[in-house]
Design an enzyme around this catalytic site. Structure first.
Site, PDB file in Angstrom:
ATOM      1  N   SER A 220       0.932  -1.279  -0.036  1.00  0.00           N
ATOM      2  CA  SER A 220       0.010  -0.050  -0.121  1.00  0.00           C
ATOM      3  C   SER A 220       0.796   1.350   0.000  1.00  0.00           C
ATOM      4  O   SER A 220       1.674   1.431  -0.893  1.00  0.00           O
ATOM      5  CB  SER A 220      -1.059   0.016   1.240  1.00  0.00           C
ATOM      6  OG  SER A 220      -1.924   1.058   1.190  1.00  0.00           O
TER       7      SER A 220
ATOM      8  N   ASP B 219      -3.292   6.525  -3.243  1.00  0.00           N
ATOM      9  CA  ASP B 219      -2.093   5.909  -2.590  1.00  0.00           C
ATOM     10  C   ASP B 219      -1.411   4.976  -3.660  1.00  0.00           C
ATOM     11  O   ASP B 219      -2.289   4.786  -4.973  1.00  0.00           O
ATOM     12  CB  ASP B 219      -2.336   5.414  -1.285  1.00  0.00           C
ATOM     13  CG  ASP B 219      -3.074   4.134  -1.236  1.00  0.00           C
ATOM     14  OD1 ASP B 219      -4.058   3.927  -2.315  1.00  0.00           O
ATOM     15  OD2 ASP B 219      -3.097   3.456  -0.390  1.00  0.00           O
TER      16      ASP B 219
ATOM     17  N   ASP C 233      -1.725   1.525  -4.469  1.00  0.00           N
ATOM     18  CA  ASP C 233      -2.295   0.620  -4.683  1.00  0.00           C
ATOM     19  C   ASP C 233      -3.631   0.920  -4.933  1.00  0.00           C
ATOM     20  O   ASP C 233      -4.819   0.212  -5.388  1.00  0.00           O
ATOM     21  CB  ASP C 233      -2.107  -0.602  -3.836  1.00  0.00           C
ATOM     22  CG  ASP C 233      -3.046  -0.384  -2.357  1.00  0.00           C
ATOM     23  OD1 ASP C 233      -2.963   0.887  -2.013  1.00  0.00           O
ATOM     24  OD2 ASP C 233      -3.565  -1.247  -1.831  1.00  0.00           O
TER      25      ASP C 233
ATOM     26  N   ASP D  75      -6.230   1.999  -3.303  1.00  0.00           N
ATOM     27  CA  ASP D  75      -7.345   1.720  -2.494  1.00  0.00           C
ATOM     28  C   ASP D  75      -7.827   2.910  -1.667  1.00  0.00           C
ATOM     29  O   ASP D  75      -8.949   2.818  -0.820  1.00  0.00           O
ATOM     30  CB  ASP D  75      -7.072   0.381  -1.747  1.00  0.00           C
ATOM     31  CG  ASP D  75      -6.201   0.509  -0.664  1.00  0.00           C
ATOM     32  OD1 ASP D  75      -5.380   1.771  -0.661  1.00  0.00           O
ATOM     33  OD2 ASP D  75      -6.280  -0.548   0.136  1.00  0.00           O
TER      34      ASP D  75
END
Length: 575
Positions: A162, A313, A315, A317
């Site tokens: 992440s 961010d 990734d 999500d």
């Protein structure tokens, strides 16, 4: 270091080296062993022994967040050996639950080693008698969460750290409903991992998994995009200028595809951060909340004059939003996650959403007020979407750390792409009537009172400081903070009828009858993914009229600042 300890470390390291399937980490470990056994005492030898001790002092623990850690050789690092064991443990758990032959979908981001970890996971699943499907290339985590439900998989895995630093990677597991794992599944998988003997005993298939197409017939990205754009109303306005940054992550192409399909103008992408780059060269931490991470986006915005700035961010999500602010040095103000959470809630109420609105114990209490006024259900959970996603009747959920679930039947997790689409729809709708997102925030403060939030986040190099701070607060609980009376102090480690036990402390505060502050709240907890102690702060200030908004905001800012100072002192931490 005692000789017995040195010999034990050397034995563990050599055993690991004999099983390590990755030539990169084998080379790294050989170099450490050579430096440790260099003969004459030296700084390099001391550093090598210290590094060996850090890597072989235990194992990365598999929990509800899966695995996350620094890349490198050894059981306390993220590497192919650790991932193969984790995948084998997951496969054993799935088979024990009766899912032999079931499908496991595997996704990955663009971090170092992510593809290798994903491919190893697919090889383990096929070797264990399950079916496996790899996503076609590095993609946002929400696409993987969507794919689990869309394809009827028994589980999903995404390889991502992440918004962690570049040196990290991670391994997140979803079960068949598309939600992240919660107890007791995490303990069951961890037990299966612990039961694995030699890595050589884990069957690894050389082939046999599917690579899903991105587009066209059966294209998983197309299917995700079709679902994503359905969160917007095709008849709402689309005139909106956006600057967007994926922060060197994997969100750009999917977000641009979503905006195009929904009929929005193409956002201006921050050129320096447009391409996936596992080293994240333009930021200290690839997290929109971190100081400096949005500087390039604001520079681009000042040059192009958009209505809003949106960031994902790495990734994708999470979704961050910034608004024009002539009074700010950068010319823009980052909205707090709680502000975006309230905006999305108000927008969904306006779209006649029905069901339960949910958030976490560390997020603003404003969502409960919005839900109550709209006749909607409300739920409050522990921190993390693994809990939010399980709220009965969930229609919308958010957490203050920039995570929003606006379509739980499609993606039962936070999704920075669909959140960005809804924010764009809201901003364009407001713009068409001569209003701004800031105007709506003012309206919410007038209707429900100003719910101002902030966070004290202390990153530590010595992990022992975190439990020491929690112990001190439990031993000497504060009776007042920021001049406000502590009405109740809840030790969340005890659990309750509504919440499972968790390491956290919650203080509810109230102002005197003549105080401009109605209430406040402080929640203290260790971060679940980073070496941080986090203190979540909220102050609620009634607002009599639009003319008193500025005064209310100044009052709230003063209270939040005092809360930071006082809770840090109570915990014995330096800020």
């Amino acid at each position: 270091m005692a000789l017995a300890t040195e010999n034990d470390l050397l034995k563990r390291a050599r055993t690991w080296l004999a099983e390590d399937p990755d030539p990169d980490t084998r080379t790294e470990l050989r170099a450490l062993l050579a430096a440790a056994e260099g003969g004459e005492p030296s700084e390099d030898e001391c550093r090598a022994w210290s590094e060996l001790a850090a890597r072989f002092s235990g194992t990365l623990q598999f929990g509800t967040a899966g695995l996350r850690g620094e890349l490198g050789a050894g059981p306390m690092r993220m590497n192919r050996a650790v991932v193969i064991r984790a995948a084998a443990g997951l496969a054993a758990h799935l088979k024990r639950e009766g899912h032999t032959g079931g499908l496991v979908v595997v996704g990955y981001d663009a971090r170092h080693k992510s593809y290798d970890f994903a491919r190893d996971t697919a090889a383990v699943m096929v070797g264990a008698g399950l079916r496996a499907a790899l996503l076609p290339h590095p993609l946002p985590t929400p696409v993987l969460a969507f794919a689990v439900r869309h394809l009827g998989a028994v589980a999903g895995v995404t390889v991502t750290a992440s918004h962690n630093p570049p040196r990290d990677n991670g391994y997140k597991v979803y079960l068949g409903d598309g939600s992240q794992i919660v107890p007791p599944a995490d303990a069951s998988i961890a037990a299966e991992i612990d039961a694995i003997g030699s890595l050589h005993e884990v069957p690894l298939a050389a082939e046999g998994w599917e690579v899903l197409p991105a587009h066209g017939d059966g294209g998983i990205v197309d299917a995700y995009l079709d679902r994503a754009v359905a969160v917007t109303d095709p008849h709402t306005p689309r005139d909106l200028a956006v600057v967007y940054t994926p922060l060197h992550g994997v969100g750009r192409d999917v977000l641009l595809g979503a905006f195009a399909r929904a009929g929005f103008p193409a956002p201006t992408v921050v050129a320096e951060q447009a391409e996936p780059d596992p080293d994240f060269p333009t930021v200290a931490f690839p997290n929109p909340e971190e100081p400096g991470a949005m500087d390039l986006a604001f520079r681009t915005a000042n040059a192009t004059g958009p209505d809003i700035v949106i960031a994902n961010d790495p990734d994708a999500d999470r979704c961050a939003v910034a608004l024009p602010d002539p009074g700010s040095p950068a010319g823009w103000r980052m909205l707090r996650g709680d502000e975006v959470g309230a905006l999305l809630a108000a927008h969904l109420v306006g779209k006649h959403a029905d069901g339960t609105f949910a958030t976490t114990i560390v997020s603003s209490s404003l969502l409960s007020r919005i839900a109550a006024a709209s006749g909607l259900g409300y739920a409050e959970t522990l921190t993390g979407f693994k809990w939010i996603s399980r709220a009965p009747g969930l229609r919308y959920g958010y957490e203050e750390a920039l995570g929003y679930c606006v379509d739980p039947e499609g993606v039962r997790d936070k999704d920075g792409i669909t959140a960005a689409l809804l924010i764009a729809e809201l901003a364009a709708t407001l713009k068409s009537s001569g209003r701004t997102v800031s105007d709506l925030l003012d309206d919410l403060a007038l209707e429900y009172g100003l719910h101002a939030t902030d966070q004290l986040s202390v990153r530590v190099s010595d992990l022992a400081l975190i439990p020491a701070a929690m112990a001190r607060l439990r031993r000497e609980p504060p009776t007042s903070l920021a001049g406000l009376l502590v009405e109740s102090a809840d030790d969340l480690e005890q659990g309750s009828a509504d919440l499972p036990p968790t390491d956290g402390l919650r203080y509810r505060l109230s102002g005197a009858p003549d105080s401009p502050v109605k209430a406040a709240r402080v929640v203290v907890r260790p971060s679940g993914t980073e070496p941080k102690l986090k203190c979540y702060l909220e102050a609620v200030v009634p607002v009599a009229s639009a003319a008193s908004l500025a005064t209310a905001r100044a009052t709230a800012a003063g209270v939040l600042s005092a809360l930071k100072k006082d809770i840090a002192a109570a915990a014995g931490i330096d800020v």
